[in-house]
Design a protein around this motif. Sequence first.
Motif, PDB file in Angstrom:
ATOM      1  N   SER A 530       0.843  -1.194   0.000  1.00  0.00           N
ATOM      2  CA  SER A 530       0.000   0.000   0.000  1.00  0.00           C
ATOM      3  C   SER A 530       0.876   1.242   0.000  1.00  0.00           C
ATOM      4  N   ARG A 568      -5.931   0.608  -3.620  1.00  0.00           N
ATOM      5  CA  ARG A 568      -5.417   0.689  -2.251  1.00  0.00           C
ATOM      6  C   ARG A 568      -4.653  -0.571  -1.833  1.00  0.00           C
ATOM      7  N   SER A 569      -4.797  -1.659  -2.582  1.00  0.00           N
ATOM      8  CA  SER A 569      -4.106  -2.906  -2.226  1.00  0.00           C
ATOM      9  C   SER A 569      -2.761  -3.040  -2.945  1.00  0.00           C
TER      10      SER A 569
END
Length: 681
Positions: A530, A568-569
């Motif tokens: 992230s 976001r990952s």
Amino acid sequence: MELDYLDKKASQVLDGYLVRKDLVRTFSRQFPVPTYVVEFLLGRYCASVEWEEIEEGLEIVQKQLKSRTVKAGEEELFKARAKEAGQVKIIDSITARLDARTDSYITALPSLRLTDVRIDPELVIKNERMLTGGFYAEITLSYDPYIAQEKNGRPFGVEALREIQLSQRDVLDHLAEARKHFSTEEWKDFLLRSIGLEASTLSPRQKNAFMLRMVPFVERNYNMVELGPRGTGKSHLFQQVSPYAHLISGGKATVARMFVHMGTGQRGLVCQYDVVCFDEISGISFDQKDGVNIMKGYMESGEFSRGRDSIRADGSIVMVGNFEVDVEHQQRIGHLFGPMPQEMRDDTAFMDRLHAYLPGWDIPKISKKYLTDHFGLVSDFLSECWSRLRDESRVNLLQNRVFFGGALSGRDSNAVNKTISGLLKLLYPQDPLEIPDEELEWATQIALESRRRIKEQQKRIGAAEYRNTHFSYTIGTDGVEKFVSTPELHSENSIGADPLEPGQVWAISPGIENENPGLYRVEVNSGPGSGIKILNKPVPPAFKESMGYAEQNLYSRAAQLVGDKDPRSHEYTVQLRAFDAARSGAKLGVPALIALCTSLVRKSVRGGLVICGEINLGGSIEPIHNAVSMAEIAVEKGAVALLMPVSCRRQLIDLSDDMATKIDIQFYSDARDAFMKAIAD
């Protein structure tokens, strides 16, 4: 000489097939014979790593070369020895021809200046190559005093000959078994040592060029051209290393000698040799008007006609020549086939039949520092293995693993497949059960670049059908499409016409305060994790701010920009490369956002495109105050398209007509619009 790890490894698995290459050079300079002849003898008597055994063998080789090779001025001495002793043994090149007047074969021995030597017809039939280009052999030459007394008698005769090349059937098995003990990089270095070069002195690109030089020896009907500076050893490999190659030096190339003699039906060089190399190609011409057309037909299909009959051959055609000017100048005044003969120079159909253009300017001028003093394979063993490999193919290794882009025509794909097959045969003398992706990719990149170089020259000549030269490939069904360029076409600090890799974007910053606008490349890689990590040290504050805006817009507008991907990952590593005096990277939010998006969706932006614009946290596009200057920089840096905020449209009325005709300016209204217009179709 200190044995290194490669010498020790080779001596364990290739005992009896090795020779020290510095010894070869010593003898080659002393005696008037090719390298492979010297290596044939060294391989017979000095194929050992024990210095005592090598010394004993060297004495024998020295003695044989001294007593059997004829130096200039010694012709009469050897003839006298044959007369006094009844016969003499020599090492010489031997050619034969049919003397219709006496209905018999006669041979020529150039080192003795003899052109009418008797020979048993059975020896000629058994060794047909002496009727085309000839070959080197150990020859027993006899003298008959009774025939000498006859009118027009021919007292000299060939009693026996031994061709200088290996005849063992299982050579390829030995090589394939030995290959298992080397890593791929070690094997490449060992192959380079086997042709006399020290791999540790060469750059990766130079090594690749030398590997490409070897492909015609292992691939049937392979057509290659190499043009470059003098002194890079272009003809050495084809003249000195293999008895299966024949070198034609400048002058006329007769159709009868190359293909078939219409009178006698005698097959020509392409039937007799694995490789036929035209040296100093600019000076070559054919004796018949349709000579080039016959060669074009052969290069296309591997066949040529004799009357109603069609004859098949598998000899590869290699053309080497010199550039009189440097590559950049040659491209300014014409194209890279400029040094070719007039009948080939601008013939796009002829060019299309070439499988590879080897960039001779990548190869260094050969000097002592590039020559190896270590062990390598004996040339006759190596050339015999190469000849046997011609019966195999490695194209099956590409099936369902390598996919070519839409720019490749059928001929392009065939050419690339042949180059890849040849390179993989060099790496793997035995068909491998599995080959790593990185090695397949290595061969694919060399093959695509060497074929694209041909296509680029066809485009320069003006043929519309060759306009699309953006060669690309994908490895694996889920792989990323990668584009392959030819380095000589663009400089590092200019925008090339090829699409960049996913995650890379050309961008122009308007600058800040006293800083002028400048060209940048934003490079993003994404992986598990992230956040964003900027690799530049120190991080330019203005670029860090723009990158923050881009990151927040990626998260908040993910559905519009990257669909079902979860930004976001992922962790994003970012590098900013500056190509001008400007270093701040200011106001590059839109290019940075597009770089983040393309790294996630694994798509490239369009080739030749440069992007500018800043985005704020709310997603609005900020205005640009110096749009005309930025458009002029885009033209100067070689861009073909410029993507700008639509608010710049009115400013660009002040852009000169000349500049406006040189670039395609497109406008975007928001981040999604910019992204959709930027990515390649």
